[in-house]
Write an enzyme that holds these catalytic residues in place. Structure first.
Site, mmCIF file in Angstrom:
data_model
loop_
_atom_site.group_PDB
_atom_site.id
_atom_site.type_symbol
_atom_site.label_atom_id
_atom_site.label_comp_id
_atom_site.label_asym_id
_atom_site.label_seq_id
_atom_site.Cartn_x
_atom_site.Cartn_y
_atom_site.Cartn_z
ATOM 1 N N GLU A 144 -1.448 -37.656 27.117
ATOM 2 C CA GLU A 144 -1.302 -36.197 27.067
ATOM 3 C C GLU A 144 -2.079 -35.678 25.873
ATOM 4 O O GLU A 144 -2.520 -36.451 25.019
ATOM 5 C CB GLU A 144 0.176 -35.808 26.921
ATOM 6 C CG GLU A 144 0.797 -36.298 25.620
ATOM 7 C CD GLU A 144 2.287 -36.001 25.518
ATOM 8 O OE1 GLU A 144 2.831 -35.329 26.410
ATOM 9 O OE2 GLU A 144 2.894 -36.447 24.531
ATOM 10 N N ASN A 146 -1.374 -32.843 22.824
ATOM 11 C CA ASN A 146 -0.367 -31.976 22.202
ATOM 12 C C ASN A 146 -1.091 -30.849 21.487
ATOM 13 O O ASN A 146 -1.872 -31.103 20.576
ATOM 14 C CB ASN A 146 0.452 -32.761 21.172
ATOM 15 C CG ASN A 146 1.083 -34.006 21.764
ATOM 16 O OD1 ASN A 146 2.121 -33.921 22.383
ATOM 17 N ND2 ASN A 146 0.445 -35.152 21.579
ATOM 18 N N LYS A 305 1.557 -29.839 30.954
ATOM 19 C CA LYS A 305 1.249 -30.972 31.837
ATOM 20 C C LYS A 305 0.548 -30.502 33.112
ATOM 21 O O LYS A 305 -0.288 -31.204 33.666
ATOM 22 C CB LYS A 305 2.541 -31.719 32.207
ATOM 23 C CG LYS A 305 3.349 -32.233 31.013
ATOM 24 C CD LYS A 305 2.569 -33.260 30.203
ATOM 25 C CE LYS A 305 3.371 -33.765 29.005
ATOM 26 N NZ LYS A 305 3.513 -32.781 27.931
ATOM 27 N N LYS A 364 6.513 -36.275 35.045
ATOM 28 C CA LYS A 364 6.459 -35.551 33.764
ATOM 29 C C LYS A 364 6.806 -34.078 33.946
ATOM 30 O O LYS A 364 6.137 -33.368 34.704
ATOM 31 C CB LYS A 364 5.033 -35.625 33.189
ATOM 32 C CG LYS A 364 4.585 -37.024 32.789
ATOM 33 C CD LYS A 364 3.214 -36.962 32.155
ATOM 34 C CE LYS A 364 3.044 -38.094 31.157
ATOM 35 N NZ LYS A 364 1.917 -37.879 30.265
ATOM 36 N N GLY A 369 7.476 -33.222 22.816
ATOM 37 C CA GLY A 369 8.447 -33.746 21.865
ATOM 38 C C GLY A 369 9.000 -35.113 22.198
ATOM 39 O O GLY A 369 9.825 -35.646 21.482
ATOM 40 N N ARG A 450 1.394 -45.320 17.008
ATOM 41 C CA ARG A 450 2.847 -45.489 17.119
ATOM 42 C C ARG A 450 3.130 -46.659 18.048
ATOM 43 O O ARG A 450 2.416 -46.843 19.043
ATOM 44 C CB ARG A 450 3.493 -44.221 17.672
ATOM 45 C CG ARG A 450 3.467 -43.053 16.707
ATOM 46 C CD ARG A 450 3.758 -41.752 17.400
ATOM 47 N NE ARG A 450 2.747 -41.478 18.414
ATOM 48 C CZ ARG A 450 2.849 -40.508 19.308
ATOM 49 N NH1 ARG A 450 3.907 -39.730 19.336
ATOM 50 N NH2 ARG A 450 1.893 -40.319 20.204
#
Length: 474
Positions: A144, A146, A305, A364, A369, A450
């Site tokens: 995605e 952000n 999305k 999705k 978040g 991450r």
């Protein structure tokens, strides 16, 4: 894709010693979060969760992600200026998704009134995983993008130093020297500072719009301190402060407590829970103002999305980026399969395919978040329930990306030290500033890795699932 420390993973004594060093190094470096028990107080803090060892990342894919970021910046900016595209793309979503609909209503109201804002600042983060292809060759696939409140630029700027120290303790000083410097907090601040400068009022302030619960305050302070170091004043306010004390003058300049606001940097406002009626009124006030919003509401809508899914249709990128066929090709190369659930034959086929083989896909909703996506049996149950209802149009379907897991230790306060099978997600921060039609700045500003244990399907660091990491290029 193994990192060169497979040997130490089995050495329990060395790992235990390295973990003690790592935690102290993280505290010393400021890789910090407030505690769940006292999320708005800094008198008791702890280290933000992170991996003990850096994770291996294919160099070619890392470089590809950086190389395409300026293209994505241009794309997001182009979408934000294209009313027809946003109207057409979100038409079905706003009928069934109240949150997106309310954002869209503000967007239309501000356009009808006429934009007061002339300088535009975009800070986004494009997130990827490394999909293990049929032949085992990893490929970069976008999860995605952000466009609002993209976090962890601050803490990730401090994480590489911690991992460097861990590697040295483990006798890997040569490998430690190869970890890349990374300071996205400085890159974000440079974008905010440029927007502040172009706004053209030296006494005006930058306002961080922040949440009621502020566990991740140190991440924001990293960016904030970069601005203070440039003699740019920063204030921190919540939506309710804006509702109670915000005002516009005749020229639609925004004032808070008597101070003119040049830039509004949102670290809040991306999920329905952030809004009550007062907060929606505050958001409208901010959007009507001349202040540079990061993001303005059109740019927030560009990150939905549904827009992501529409971009994957043949020819869409070329229409949005005319004359930039190479940029369109670079962007398209990162797309995973994305499918519409709009009412009609195409959506019916998509829904049927997902119900028949739910493990192939991710469902999705239009939410940011982390922690919102649906997988496997849960995906199947939800789609079976809504497959004949317009409610399905509030979702998109995406191919499930299947990365190669690797072993690592995830360090969390009050958690036992144990090895986990993990997968990683790479984010590239992008920053751009546009004045009128002129692009003044367009940069890739740094990266964020991450990592999470494979038993967790969804969720980021702030959601308590993923942990901070550092890429080791292989």
């Amino acid at each position: 894709m193994a990192a060169p420390w497979e040997d130490v993973l089995c050495d329990t004594a060395a790992i235990r010693e390295a973990a003690l060093v790592a935690v102290d190094a993280a505290l010393l470096a400021g890789v910090l979060m407030r505690t769940e028990g006292r999320p708005n107080a800094s008198d008791v803090v702890n280290y933000a969760p992170f991996t003990l060892l850096p994770s291996a990342v294919p160099r070619a894919l890392f470089e590809q992600a950086y190389a395409v970021q300026q293209d994505f910046n241009l794309l997001v900016d182009a979408i934000s200026q294209n009313k027809e595209f946003l109207e057409h793309t979100l038409a079905s979503t706003i009928k069934v998704d109240d949150f997106t609909a309310r954002l869209f209503r503000i967007y239309m109201q501000v356009l009808e009134e006429g934009l007061a804002q002339s300088v535009f600042l975009g800070i986004n983060r494009s997130d990827y995983m490394f999909d293990r292809g049929v032949d085992g060759t990893p490929a970069l696939k976008q999860i995605e993008i952000n466009t609002i409140a993209a976090s962890f630029a601050g803490l990730t700027s401090r994480t590489a130093a911690v991992h460097g120290q861990v590697l040295q303790v483990l006798g890997k000083s040569e490998e430690a020297s190869r970890l890349l410097p990374n300071n996205p907090s400085k890159g974000l601040a440079l974008g905010i500072a440029k927007a502040w400068e172009l706004y053209g009022s030296p006494s005006a302030v930058v306002m961080f719009l922040v949440e009621e619960v502020q566990r991740n305050i140190f991440d924001q302070r990293c960016v904030e301190n970069e601005l203070w170091n440039r003699n740019i004043r920063v204030i921190r306010k919540r939506f309710r402060d804006v509702f109670e004390k915000g005002s516009l003058d005749d020229a639609r300049r925004l004032y808070m407590d008597g101070q003119e606001v040049a830039v509004v940097y949102y670290r809040e406002g991306y999920v329905p829970q952030n809004y009550d009626q007062q907060n929606w009124e505050a958001r409208l006030l901010l959007e009507r103002s001349r202040a540079v919003k990061c993001p303005d509401i059109a740019t927030q809508l560009a990150g939905t999305k549904k827009v992501q899914q529409e971009l994957s249709r043949p020819g869409t990128l070329e229409r949005l980026l005319p004359g930039r066929t190479e940029a369109a090709a670079r962007i398209r190369a990162t797309f995973a399969g994305l499918y519409s659930l709009d009412m009609g034959e195409e959506g019916d086929k998509t829904a049927a395919a997902a119900v028949a083989d739910p493990d192939r896909f991710v469902l999705k909703p239009q939410r940011e978040g982390g922690g919102n996506n649906l997988y496997g049996e849960e995906l199947r149950q939800v789609l079976e329930k809504i497959r004949d209802s317009p409610e399905r149009t509030s979702y998109i379907l995406m191919d499930k990306i299947k990365p190669q897991p690797a072993m690592n230790y995830l360090l969390r306060a009050h958690s036992p030290l144990q090895v986990s099978k993990c997968i990683s997600e790479l984010g590239i921060f992008g920053v751009y500033v546009r004045r009128g039609k002129e692009m003044v700045m367009n940069e890739a500003a740094g990266h964020l890795l991450r990592t999470k244990a494979i038993e967790h399907a969804d969720g980021g660091v702030a959601a308590g699932v993923a942990v901070l990491d550092t890429p080791y290029l292989v």
